[in-house]
Design a protein around this motif. Structure first.
Motif, PDB file in Angstrom:
ATOM      1  N   ASP A 148       0.830  -1.208   0.000  1.00 13.39           N
ATOM      2  CA  ASP A 148       0.000   0.000   0.000  1.00 13.39           C
ATOM      3  C   ASP A 148       0.863   1.255   0.000  1.00 13.39           C
ATOM      4  N   ILE A 149       2.058   1.169   0.569  1.00  7.89           N
ATOM      5  CA  ILE A 149       2.955   2.328   0.621  1.00  7.89           C
ATOM      6  C   ILE A 149       3.190   2.888  -0.778  1.00  7.89           C
ATOM      7  N   LEU A 150       3.286   2.017  -1.768  1.00  2.00           N
ATOM      8  CA  LEU A 150       3.516   2.454  -3.146  1.00  2.00           C
ATOM      9  C   LEU A 150       2.231   2.717  -3.916  1.00  2.00           C
ATOM     10  N   PHE A 151       1.220   1.875  -3.706  1.00  2.00           N
ATOM     11  CA  PHE A 151       0.062   1.879  -4.590  1.00  2.00           C
ATOM     12  C   PHE A 151      -1.193   2.505  -3.979  1.00  2.00           C
ATOM     13  N   ASP A 152      -1.228   2.655  -2.661  1.00  2.00           N
ATOM     14  CA  ASP A 152      -2.339   3.333  -1.979  1.00  2.00           C
ATOM     15  C   ASP A 152      -1.771   4.015  -0.729  1.00  2.00           C
ATOM     16  N   MET A 171       5.886  -3.751 -12.574  1.00  4.48           N
ATOM     17  CA  MET A 171       4.800  -4.670 -12.893  1.00  4.48           C
ATOM     18  C   MET A 171       4.784  -5.874 -11.952  1.00  4.48           C
ATOM     19  N   ALA A 172       5.966  -6.397 -11.609  1.00  2.00           N
ATOM     20  CA  ALA A 172       6.019  -7.539 -10.703  1.00  2.00           C
ATOM     21  C   ALA A 172       5.484  -7.164  -9.328  1.00  2.00           C
ATOM     22  N   MET A 173       5.873  -5.991  -8.827  1.00  2.00           N
ATOM     23  CA  MET A 173       5.411  -5.577  -7.509  1.00  2.00           C
ATOM     24  C   MET A 173       3.918  -5.234  -7.532  1.00  2.00           C
ATOM     25  N   ALA A 174       3.446  -4.680  -8.640  1.00  2.00           N
ATOM     26  CA  ALA A 174       2.013  -4.396  -8.768  1.00  2.00           C
ATOM     27  C   ALA A 174       1.199  -5.688  -8.777  1.00  2.00           C
ATOM     28  N   SER A 175       1.731  -6.729  -9.403  1.00  2.00           N
ATOM     29  CA  SER A 175       1.046  -8.018  -9.412  1.00  2.00           C
ATOM     30  C   SER A 175       0.982  -8.609  -8.005  1.00  2.00           C
ATOM     31  N   LEU A 176       2.064  -8.464  -7.251  1.00  2.73           N
ATOM     32  CA  LEU A 176       2.048  -8.922  -5.860  1.00  2.73           C
ATOM     33  C   LEU A 176       0.993  -8.156  -5.062  1.00  2.73           C
ATOM     34  N   HIS A 177       0.908  -6.859  -5.303  1.00  4.74           N
ATOM     35  CA  HIS A 177      -0.049  -6.019  -4.587  1.00  4.74           C
ATOM     36  C   HIS A 177      -1.481  -6.478  -4.838  1.00  4.74           C
ATOM     37  N   LEU A 178      -1.788  -6.833  -6.083  1.00  2.00           N
ATOM     38  CA  LEU A 178      -3.139  -7.252  -6.447  1.00  2.00           C
ATOM     39  C   LEU A 178      -3.388  -8.742  -6.221  1.00  2.00           C
ATOM     40  N   GLY A 179      -2.309  -9.493  -5.975  1.00  2.00           N
ATOM     41  CA  GLY A 179      -2.461 -10.927  -5.797  1.00  2.00           C
ATOM     42  C   GLY A 179      -2.817 -11.660  -7.065  1.00  2.00           C
ATOM     43  N   ILE A 180      -2.264 -11.201  -8.211  1.00  2.00           N
ATOM     44  CA  ILE A 180      -2.540 -11.839  -9.501  1.00  2.00           C
ATOM     45  C   ILE A 180      -1.239 -12.367 -10.095  1.00  2.00           C
ATOM     46  N   PRO A 181      -1.301 -13.314 -11.024  1.00  2.00           N
ATOM     47  CA  PRO A 181      -0.080 -13.820 -11.661  1.00  2.00           C
ATOM     48  C   PRO A 181       0.644 -12.698 -12.413  1.00  2.00           C
ATOM     49  N   THR A 247       4.292  -7.760   3.319  1.00  2.00           N
ATOM     50  CA  THR A 247       3.660  -9.065   3.521  1.00  2.00           C
ATOM     51  C   THR A 247       3.186  -9.665   2.201  1.00  2.00           C
ATOM     52  N   GLN A 248       2.956  -8.813   1.204  1.00  2.00           N
ATOM     53  CA  GLN A 248       2.542  -9.317  -0.115  1.00  2.00           C
ATOM     54  C   GLN A 248       3.712  -9.928  -0.887  1.00  2.00           C
ATOM     55  N   GLY A 249       4.949  -9.568  -0.511  1.00  2.00           N
ATOM     56  CA  GLY A 249       6.126 -10.098  -1.184  1.00  2.00           C
ATOM     57  C   GLY A 249       7.012  -9.007  -1.737  1.00  2.00           C
ATOM     58  N   TYR A 250       8.110  -9.404  -2.359  1.00  2.00           N
ATOM     59  CA  TYR A 250       9.091  -8.481  -2.919  1.00  2.00           C
ATOM     60  C   TYR A 250       9.737  -9.140  -4.130  1.00  2.00           C
ATOM     61  N   VAL A 251      10.508  -8.375  -4.879  1.00  2.00           N
ATOM     62  CA  VAL A 251      11.150  -8.881  -6.092  1.00  2.00           C
ATOM     63  C   VAL A 251      12.557  -9.376  -5.762  1.00  2.00           C
ATOM     64  N   ALA A 252      12.875 -10.580  -6.177  1.00  2.00           N
ATOM     65  CA  ALA A 252      14.225 -11.123  -6.065  1.00  2.00           C
ATOM     66  C   ALA A 252      14.878 -11.107  -7.447  1.00  2.00           C
TER      67      ALA A 252
END
Length: 344
Positions: A148-152, A171-181, A247-252
């Motif tokens: 949410d810090i980035l997207f809301d 795009m990868a972090m946005a997908s994690l935020h939305l919980g989509i592939p 908690t949604q994840g991060y990019v490795a």
């Protein structure tokens, strides 16, 4: 990490092909601020090969430049994991024959046969780490372990956020935020992704990778997407920032030194790759860049403080680290359009 080609570099592209044919030359295409000069000087002292280096600020910028005329000018580049696969699929990489790298056995077992470059036919490991975001604790004292810090973002951070100018990582972090592939082809998910990014953009101050650290140190940004090593350096330079593991994840990621097709100084390129497989040299790089090595025998040579950095130690509730995925051509075309709309 990575400065877009400027007028000087453009001139170098026009003249570099001739200059690069010298037996004592290596032409390197590299992320910005990602290798210490002392290593380049040491390589030259040991081999007599001088290094010319141009820089870029994202995998996508590097790919576009190579496809626009850089192939045949540069010997080596330093693509991220997913970009190695893309470059190989597009025929931009040369193949390293068995026995051409005498130090290939130094590659750490976990990085010796990655799915993006099976058998390490085109590349060797460089450094690996994470991409997340950091927040200035003088500005915001609440929970930061959420995308949410980035997207809301909360009111304190709105309009004061810097995002990396990197399609893959946003795009990868946005997908994690939305919980989509990452490479979804679901039309409703893609619409939701586009709408979410367009709404979030109003809260962002800038897209910039090469000054991601500097804007946090100066206070020009109160939060920003950033690489873990850059965040550690920003703290060292006095920024009261905290690196988040949402908690949604991060990019490795794993960056790699890749042998380019039609390298004008191929023999010297292989010498440099061998040089960057020597534990002592990798330790010098890792201690300076503050990421993680992909070569065995380095641990004892590292600054012990690196192991305890908060940027290298996700908390118990952190989400998973995910690598950027390579999408099919038709799905990638949709993501490219979403990215183009975002950057307008």
């Amino acid at each position: 990490m990575k400065i877009l080609i400027n007028a000087f570099t453009a001139l170098a592209l026009m003249t570099g092909a001739n200059a690069a044919t010298a037996d004592d030359r290596l032409v390197l295409y590299h992320w910005f601020e990602y290798i210490p000069q002392e290593l380049l000087d040491k390589f030259t002292a040991e081999t007599g090969v001088s290094v010319t280096m141009d820089t870029y600020d994202s995998n996508e910028a590097m790919l576009a430049s190579l496809k626009a005329g850089g192939i045949g000018t540069y010997d080596l580049s330093v693509p991220g994991d997913y970009m190695v696969a893309i470059m190989a699929n597009e025929g931009l990489l040369d193949t390293i024959a068995d026995g051409e790298l005498k130090n290939k056995g130094n590659i750490a077992p976990e990085w010796a046969n990655p799915n993006y470059d099976p058998g390490r036919r085109h590349s060797i490991p460089y450094q690996w780490g994470s991409t997340s975001f950091a927040v200035n604790r003088d500005v915001y004292g609440g929970d930061i372990n959420t995308t949410d810090i980035l997207f809301d973002p909360p009111a304190e951070l709105q309009g004061r956020i810097n995002m990396l100018d990197s399609q893959g990582e946003i795009m990868a972090m946005a997908s994690l935020h939305l919980g989509i592939p990452q490479c979804t082809s679901d039309r409703e998910q893609l619409k939701a992704l586009d709408a979410m990014l367009q709404d979030a953009k109003q809260h962002w101050a800038s897209f910039n990778s090469d000054t991601a650290k500097e804007v946090l140190v100066s206070g020009d940004a109160a939060a920003g997407q950033i690489y873990d090593g850059f965040a550690a350096k920003a703290r060292e330079e006095g920024a009261n920032i905290e690196y988040a593991y949402a908690t949604q994840g991060y990019v490795a990621w794993m960056d790699n030194i890749a042998l380019l097709r039609d390298a004008p100084n191929r023999e010297n390129a292989l010498k440099f790759m061998d040089f960057m497989l020597v534990p002592e040299n990798v330790a010098t790089l890792t201690n300076w860049a503050q990421y993680n090595p992909g070569v065995s025998g380095v641990s004892a040579l590292l600054d012990p403080a690196l192991a305890t950095q908060p940027e290298k130690n996700p908390h118990a509730d952190a989400g998973p680290g995910v690598f950027i995925e390579v999408c099919s051509e038709d799905v990638q075309a949709v993501y490219d359009q979403i990215w183009t709309n975002l950057k307008k």
